[in-house]
Write a protein that holds these residues in place. Structure first.
Motif, PDB file in Angstrom:
ATOM      1  N   PHE A   1       0.382  -1.362   0.006  1.00  0.00           N
ATOM      2  CA  PHE A   1      -0.112  -0.270   0.004  1.00  0.00           C
ATOM      3  C   PHE A   1       1.028   1.044   0.039  1.00  0.00           C
ATOM      4  O   PHE A   1       0.554   2.469   0.394  1.00  0.00           O
ATOM      5  N   ALA A   2       2.228   0.769  -0.458  1.00  0.00           N
ATOM      6  CA  ALA A   2       3.107   1.927  -0.031  1.00  0.00           C
ATOM      7  C   ALA A   2       3.372   2.794  -1.686  1.00  0.00           C
ATOM      8  O   ALA A   2       4.839   2.164  -1.415  1.00  0.00           O
ATOM      9  N   GLY A   3       2.746   3.341  -2.345  1.00  0.00           N
ATOM     10  CA  GLY A   3       3.734   3.829  -3.433  1.00  0.00           C
ATOM     11  C   GLY A   3       3.457   3.144  -4.501  1.00  0.00           C
ATOM     12  O   GLY A   3       2.743   1.882  -5.481  1.00  0.00           O
ATOM     13  N   SER A   4       4.393   4.196  -5.557  1.00  0.00           N
ATOM     14  CA  SER A   4       4.725   2.909  -7.236  1.00  0.00           C
ATOM     15  C   SER A   4       4.694   1.543  -7.562  1.00  0.00           C
ATOM     16  O   SER A   4       5.210   1.338  -6.790  1.00  0.00           O
ATOM     17  N   SER A   5       4.482   1.108  -8.149  1.00  0.00           N
ATOM     18  CA  SER A   5       4.313  -0.414  -8.581  1.00  0.00           C
ATOM     19  C   SER A   5       3.654  -0.665  -9.107  1.00  0.00           C
ATOM     20  O   SER A   5       2.713   0.345 -10.569  1.00  0.00           O
ATOM     21  N   MET A   6       3.991  -1.140 -10.785  1.00  0.00           N
ATOM     22  CA  MET A   6       2.797  -2.162 -11.834  1.00  0.00           C
ATOM     23  C   MET A   6       1.338  -2.046 -11.057  1.00  0.00           C
ATOM     24  O   MET A   6       0.699  -1.878 -11.743  1.00  0.00           O
ATOM     25  N   MET A   7       0.901  -3.065 -10.255  1.00  0.00           N
ATOM     26  CA  MET A   7       0.164  -3.406  -9.795  1.00  0.00           C
ATOM     27  C   MET A   7      -0.903  -2.454  -9.288  1.00  0.00           C
ATOM     28  O   MET A   7      -2.153  -2.328  -9.756  1.00  0.00           O
ATOM     29  N   ASN A   8       0.065  -1.321  -8.125  1.00  0.00           N
ATOM     30  CA  ASN A   8      -1.175  -0.348  -8.323  1.00  0.00           C
ATOM     31  C   ASN A   8      -1.082   0.622  -9.080  1.00  0.00           C
ATOM     32  O   ASN A   8      -2.093   0.891  -9.389  1.00  0.00           O
ATOM     33  N   GLU A   9      -0.312   0.390  -9.906  1.00  0.00           N
ATOM     34  CA  GLU A   9      -0.403   1.478 -11.531  1.00  0.00           C
ATOM     35  C   GLU A   9      -1.634   1.234 -12.399  1.00  0.00           C
ATOM     36  O   GLU A   9      -3.267   1.431 -12.257  1.00  0.00           O
ATOM     37  N   ALA A  10      -1.932  -0.084 -12.124  1.00  0.00           N
ATOM     38  CA  ALA A  10      -3.229  -0.960 -13.361  1.00  0.00           C
ATOM     39  C   ALA A  10      -4.346  -1.142 -12.252  1.00  0.00           C
ATOM     40  O   ALA A  10      -5.473  -0.579 -12.488  1.00  0.00           O
ATOM     41  N   ARG A  11      -4.244  -0.728 -10.875  1.00  0.00           N
ATOM     42  CA  ARG A  11      -5.896  -0.737 -10.310  1.00  0.00           C
ATOM     43  C   ARG A  11      -5.805   1.310 -10.403  1.00  0.00           C
ATOM     44  O   ARG A  11      -7.078   1.266 -10.185  1.00  0.00           O
ATOM     45  N   LYS A  12      -4.564   1.920 -10.218  1.00  0.00           N
ATOM     46  CA  LYS A  12      -5.833   2.562 -10.359  1.00  0.00           C
ATOM     47  C   LYS A  12      -6.397   3.419 -11.675  1.00  0.00           C
ATOM     48  O   LYS A  12      -7.242   4.401 -11.809  1.00  0.00           O
ATOM     49  N   LEU A  13      -5.358   2.773 -12.793  1.00  0.00           N
ATOM     50  CA  LEU A  13      -6.267   3.123 -14.204  1.00  0.00           C
ATOM     51  C   LEU A  13      -7.948   2.584 -14.666  1.00  0.00           C
ATOM     52  O   LEU A  13      -8.759   3.395 -14.415  1.00  0.00           O
ATOM     53  N   LEU A  14      -7.280   1.164 -13.148  1.00  0.00           N
ATOM     54  CA  LEU A  14      -8.921   1.068 -13.672  1.00  0.00           C
ATOM     55  C   LEU A  14      -9.978   1.651 -12.225  1.00  0.00           C
ATOM     56  O   LEU A  14     -10.787   2.144 -13.075  1.00  0.00           O
ATOM     57  N   ALA A  15      -9.551   2.577 -11.430  1.00  0.00           N
ATOM     58  CA  ALA A  15     -10.193   2.601 -10.992  1.00  0.00           C
ATOM     59  C   ALA A  15     -11.061   4.323 -11.216  1.00  0.00           C
ATOM     60  O   ALA A  15     -11.602   5.168 -11.611  1.00  0.00           O
ATOM     61  N   LEU A  16      -9.925   4.905 -12.229  1.00  0.00           N
ATOM     62  CA  LEU A  16     -10.144   5.864 -12.772  1.00  0.00           C
ATOM     63  C   LEU A  16     -10.848   5.474 -14.341  1.00  0.00           C
ATOM     64  O   LEU A  16     -11.586   6.746 -15.166  1.00  0.00           O
ATOM     65  N   GLY A  17     -11.630   4.722 -15.109  1.00  0.00           N
ATOM     66  CA  GLY A  17     -12.640   4.109 -15.400  1.00  0.00           C
ATOM     67  C   GLY A  17     -11.728   3.359 -17.065  1.00  0.00           C
ATOM     68  O   GLY A  17     -12.126   3.991 -17.738  1.00  0.00           O
ATOM     69  N   ARG A  18     -10.150   3.750 -17.213  1.00  0.00           N
ATOM     70  CA  ARG A  18     -10.069   2.914 -18.566  1.00  0.00           C
ATOM     71  C   ARG A  18      -9.318   1.808 -18.516  1.00  0.00           C
ATOM     72  O   ARG A  18     -10.649   1.038 -17.477  1.00  0.00           O
ATOM     73  N   SER A  19     -10.052   1.449 -19.790  1.00  0.00           N
ATOM     74  CA  SER A  19     -10.352   0.382 -20.440  1.00  0.00           C
ATOM     75  C   SER A  19      -8.804  -0.259 -19.920  1.00  0.00           C
ATOM     76  O   SER A  19      -7.901  -0.284 -20.317  1.00  0.00           O
ATOM     77  N   TRP A  20      -8.986  -1.871 -20.056  1.00  0.00           N
ATOM     78  CA  TRP A  20      -7.923  -2.702 -20.229  1.00  0.00           C
ATOM     79  C   TRP A  20      -6.576  -2.638 -20.931  1.00  0.00           C
ATOM     80  O   TRP A  20      -5.422  -3.269 -20.660  1.00  0.00           O
ATOM     81  N   GLU A  21      -7.616  -2.089 -22.222  1.00  0.00           N
ATOM     82  CA  GLU A  21      -6.364  -2.645 -23.722  1.00  0.00           C
ATOM     83  C   GLU A  21      -5.693  -0.923 -22.752  1.00  0.00           C
ATOM     84  O   GLU A  21      -4.165  -1.445 -23.187  1.00  0.00           O
ATOM     85  N   GLU A  22      -5.640  -0.334 -22.503  1.00  0.00           N
ATOM     86  CA  GLU A  22      -4.509   1.275 -21.957  1.00  0.00           C
ATOM     87  C   GLU A  22      -4.101   0.874 -20.610  1.00  0.00           C
ATOM     88  O   GLU A  22      -2.944   0.969 -20.740  1.00  0.00           O
ATOM     89  N   VAL A  23      -4.689  -0.310 -19.792  1.00  0.00           N
ATOM     90  CA  VAL A  23      -3.990  -0.523 -18.407  1.00  0.00           C
ATOM     91  C   VAL A  23      -2.211  -1.074 -18.819  1.00  0.00           C
ATOM     92  O   VAL A  23      -1.650  -0.995 -18.941  1.00  0.00           O
ATOM     93  N   GLU A  24      -2.936  -2.433 -20.343  1.00  0.00           N
ATOM     94  CA  GLU A  24      -1.585  -3.408 -20.646  1.00  0.00           C
ATOM     95  C   GLU A  24      -1.056  -2.928 -21.566  1.00  0.00           C
ATOM     96  O   GLU A  24       0.679  -3.093 -21.426  1.00  0.00           O
ATOM     97  N   ARG A  25      -1.583  -1.843 -21.762  1.00  0.00           N
ATOM     98  CA  ARG A  25      -0.262  -0.331 -22.364  1.00  0.00           C
ATOM     99  C   ARG A  25       0.488   0.513 -21.690  1.00  0.00           C
ATOM    100  O   ARG A  25       1.645   0.178 -21.820  1.00  0.00           O
ATOM    101  N   VAL A  26       0.348   0.486 -20.842  1.00  0.00           N
ATOM    102  CA  VAL A  26       0.596   1.294 -19.480  1.00  0.00           C
ATOM    103  C   VAL A  26       1.922   0.223 -18.564  1.00  0.00           C
ATOM    104  O   VAL A  26       2.955   0.643 -18.938  1.00  0.00           O
ATOM    105  N   LEU A  27       0.889  -0.700 -18.599  1.00  0.00           N
ATOM    106  CA  LEU A  27       2.309  -1.859 -18.071  1.00  0.00           C
ATOM    107  C   LEU A  27       3.044  -2.287 -18.695  1.00  0.00           C
ATOM    108  O   LEU A  27       3.954  -2.701 -18.432  1.00  0.00           O
ATOM    109  N   SER A  28       3.607  -2.796 -19.883  1.00  0.00           N
ATOM    110  CA  SER A  28       4.286  -2.397 -21.024  1.00  0.00           C
ATOM    111  C   SER A  28       5.237  -1.406 -20.999  1.00  0.00           C
ATOM    112  O   SER A  28       6.103  -1.723 -21.054  1.00  0.00           O
ATOM    113  N   LEU A  29       4.392  -0.435 -21.250  1.00  0.00           N
ATOM    114  CA  LEU A  29       5.276   0.483 -21.219  1.00  0.00           C
ATOM    115  C   LEU A  29       6.250   0.811 -20.138  1.00  0.00           C
ATOM    116  O   LEU A  29       7.267   0.937 -19.679  1.00  0.00           O
ATOM    117  N   ARG A  30       5.685   0.948 -18.596  1.00  0.00           N
ATOM    118  CA  ARG A  30       6.332   0.813 -17.589  1.00  0.00           C
ATOM    119  C   ARG A  30       7.425  -0.319 -17.502  1.00  0.00           C
ATOM    120  O   ARG A  30       8.494  -0.603 -16.330  1.00  0.00           O
TER     121      ARG A  30
END
Lengths: 178, 241
Positions: B107-136
């Protein structure tokens, strides 16, 4: 011999002496002595405690049980360490007059909503969340609507056009920790 | 009588003691590793893929590169999308773990899984989440490669079960700062704010104890705009890593 027993003997001896000499007294002295005689002998604390425990009144018995419970409760609270780490408490606060529900989401909750409360109904919603030192991104949800710019945040980050607030916890500049 | 009274007093005190302990605030215990693996096994992936991911996650839990709490939440997110997409998302995490990267800081800071959950909370599609995870993941690989090239860190052993070192968190936070600047702050190569942004992030993280001060000091002293640009180029050109 215990002190209370000795005191009892002394009182009895004095009382006998006074009663035997009562006929010889007259006037003020006589009245004072008779008044003293009317007073019952003062019981020691030990005698009173013994009498109480031999035949306790319900009210005092209940008080004793409650006191013992409280003592045990206090011992329980003080001697058992809390499983929650001693993290600093961080206040998350937002003005949202008229809102029906307000929550905060962030790294600290893996982006699951933590409800804020407004107990005095003044439109100021808040929650105090204990956090270990770190950098936290977060946003508020006001009636389900994303509110990413907390005026108290240290930084903002735009993610897909939406803001998230950033707060650092710990260190010398962590002014928002309370 | 005295013995009875004393026993009664002790009994009442004991009751209070138990009650006093019971009302202490209890934190929700994190799921056990086998609960996470059981959830993964029920997601319907092939046994080979499930086995590979389970091995990486278990090693990650043991070494501190992943936590059971956030991983379970992440898997629950994946369970809601088509299996092929979920497999691609999970493969990114498995590969990152196999490379020894921290994929979840709890629960403390940057990480791939936390980023994915943030993007989903923002209502982004899974395709966008996957693209961001690849870039990360690209930023993580590029950052470690460049830091090793400039001798800021050493690459003696790599893997999910290698004991966590201070340099692992440095790689994560530097990669995240670079990624945030490029992905979210609209930064570009040659942007005069780039170096200050990254150095400021690292200094701030060191000031709150997330990063080792000594290691951060060495890194900040070495960083230049051209090194940061090298990280970005490598992140977008995997064949050059």
């Amino acid at each position: 011999m215990r002190w209370d027993e000795l005191e009892e003997l002394l009182r009895a001896a004095v009382r006998k002496e006074v009663e035997e000499g009562a006929g010889r007294l007259s006037g003020l002295e006589e009245r004072v002595i008779r008044e003293i005689l009317r007073w019952p002998a003062r019981k020691s604390w030990w005698t009173r405690a013994r009498e109480f425990f031999a035949q306790p009144t319900p009210r005092w018995a209940l008080a004793g049980v409650l006191a013992a419970l409280l003592l045990g409760f206090a011992l329980g609270r003080l001697t058992v360490s809390s499983p929650i780490p001693q993290w600093s408490s961080n206040l998350f606060v937002i003005a949202a007059p008229g809102a029906r529900s307000v929550s905060v989401v962030g790294d600290f909750s893996a982006w699951q909503p933590i409800p804020l409360s407004d107990p005095d109904k003044d439109g100021i919603w808040m929650a105090s969340i204990p956090l270990p030192p770190g950098r936290y991104e977060y946003a508020f949800l006001v009636d389900g609507k994303w509110v990413g710019q907390d005026p108290l945040a240290e930084e903002y980050l735009r993610t897909f056009g939406e803001y998230v607030s950033v707060r650092y916890v710990g260190g010398e500049r962590a002014g928002l920790s309370s | 009588m005295r013995a009875f009274l004393l026993s009664f007093f002790l009994l009442v005190c004991g009751t209070g003691l138990v009650f006093g302990e019971a009302v202490l605030p209890q934190s929700t215990p994190p799921p056990r590793p086998n609960e996470v693996i059981d959830f993964l096994s029920a997601m319907g992936f092939s046994p080979e893929f499930t086995g590979a991911v389970a091995a990486a996650l278990t090693a990650g839990f043991n070494s501190g590169r992943a936590t059971t709490t956030v991983t379970l939440l992440f898997l629950q997110d994946l369970a809601k999308i088509p299996r092929e997409q979920a497999e691609r998302g999970l493969e990114i995490i498995r590969f990152a773990l196999s490379q020894g990267f921290i994929v979840d800081t709890g629960f403390a800071g940057s990480s791939m899984m936390n980023e994915a959950r943030k993007l989903l909370a923002l209502g982004r599609s899974w395709e966008e989440v996957e693209r961001v995870l690849s870039l990360r993941l690209g930023f993580l690989l590029a950052t470690r490669s460049v830091l090793a090239r400039y001798a800021v860190i050493s690459l003696s052993a790599i893997g999910p079960d290698v004991p966590l070192a201070a340099s692992d968190r440095l790689v994560l936070e530097l990669a995240w700062a670079v990624g945030d600047f490029i992905l979210w702050e609209g930064g570009t190569l040659g942007d005069p704010r780039f170096l200050g942004y990254v150095q400021g992030r690292l200094d701030r993280l060191a000031s709150v104890g997330v990063l080792s001060s000594a290691l951060t000091g060495r890194t900040v002293a070495v960083l230049t705009p051209s090194i940061l640009e090298e990280i970005v180029r490598l992140a977008f050109q995997p064949e050059r890593r």
